[in-house]
Design an enzyme around this catalytic site. Structure first.
Site, PDB file in Angstrom:
ATOM      1  N   GLY A   1     -91.232 -37.952   7.917  1.00 47.66           N
ATOM      2  CA  GLY A   1     -91.751 -38.913   8.704  1.00 47.66           C
ATOM      3  C   GLY A   1     -91.632 -40.043   8.118  1.00 47.66           C
ATOM      4  O   GLY A   1     -92.395 -41.179   7.602  1.00 47.66           O
TER       5      GLY A   1
ATOM      6  N   GLU B   1     -90.206 -36.736  16.436  1.00 47.04           N
ATOM      7  CA  GLU B   1     -89.408 -35.849  15.642  1.00 47.04           C
ATOM      8  C   GLU B   1     -89.674 -34.208  16.289  1.00 47.04           C
ATOM      9  O   GLU B   1     -89.233 -33.565  16.606  1.00 47.04           O
ATOM     10  CB  GLU B   1     -88.502 -36.337  14.155  1.00 47.04           C
ATOM     11  CG  GLU B   1     -88.069 -37.775  14.166  1.00 47.04           C
ATOM     12  CD  GLU B   1     -88.632 -37.829  12.752  1.00 47.04           C
ATOM     13  OE1 GLU B   1     -87.513 -39.410  12.520  1.00 47.04           O
ATOM     14  OE2 GLU B   1     -89.282 -37.267  12.068  1.00 47.04           O
TER      15      GLU B   1
END
Length: 219
Positions: free
Chosen positions: A94, A102
């Site tokens: 992140g 993701e």
């Protein structure tokens, strides 16, 4: 070329062996993934599911068809990088702000291949790299207060909005000694969309590049 960049290129090259022609490939986000994207024109793909708008744009520029995950079904392979990885192949992701997308693509894939250089390998997650937490804008202050009560230090990522229109709190000083438990605890805070601990969706295969080559680790 820096040694670290050379390692990222080596990890990306090693990932090619997991990609088959005519597959729909899940493609992550970040500097190591960019090395992989440069190599993808050598393979005939049916298309790709991108984990961010940035990756989508890069793939489109190479003439690779972008497919909506809703229509792609279960993907065979998702390839991405990580900000930190431990010995159990649990991750923090992140840093680029694409964690929710993701995590969705990772969850929808049969196999998650993670590529890193050896600087990303740690004994305990979260001691050097903060845990990014995607939060609904209205809940930012509330979530930050809950994190402070947990002994953490949340820092609002200024001038950044996720692909879903949310904000990110980069959270320092969390106890990530039990990644699975903390991932669930953070998700249970009202207003949290997703957090950057990938324990439920950890990597299946880790390609760890160093100056000695690429080590393949599996769980």
């Amino acid at each position: 070329m820096s040694d670290q960049h050379a390692q990222k290129q080596a990890a990306a090259k090693a990932a090619l062996q997991y990609i088959e022609e005519d597959m729909i490939l899940g493609v992550g986000t970040g500097s190591t993934v960019n090395c992989l994207i440069e190599l993808l024109p050598t393979i005939r793909l049916a298309g790709a599911v991108a984990s961010s708008q940035v990756t989508e744009d890069k793939l489109r520029a190479l003439g690779i068809d972008i497919i909506d995950l809703n229509f792609a079904g279960t993907l065979d392979v998702y390839i991405d990088g990580a900000d930190e990885v431990n010995a159990n192949l649990q991750l923090i992701k992140g840093g680029g702000g694409a964690l929710t997308r993701e995590k969705i693509v990772a969850a929808a894939s049969k196999k998650f291949i993670c590529m890193v250089d050896d600087s990303k390998s740690v004994e305990i997650l979260g001691r050097q790299f903060p845990v990014p937490i995607e939060v609904l804008p209205q809940a930012r202050s509330y979530v930050a207060r809950q994190l402070v009560q947990m002994g953490a230090e949340p820092v609002y990522r200024e001038d950044f909005v996720t692909d879903y229109g949310n904000v990110i709190l980069d959270t320092y000083d969390l106890d990530v000694s039990d990644p699975s438990a903390l991932e669930q605890q953070l998700n249970n805070i009202v207003g949290v969309v997703c957090n950057g601990i990938f324990a439920a969706n950890q990597a299946d295969v880790l390609l760890k590049a160093s100056s000695n080559g690429v080590q393949v680790l599996t769980r």
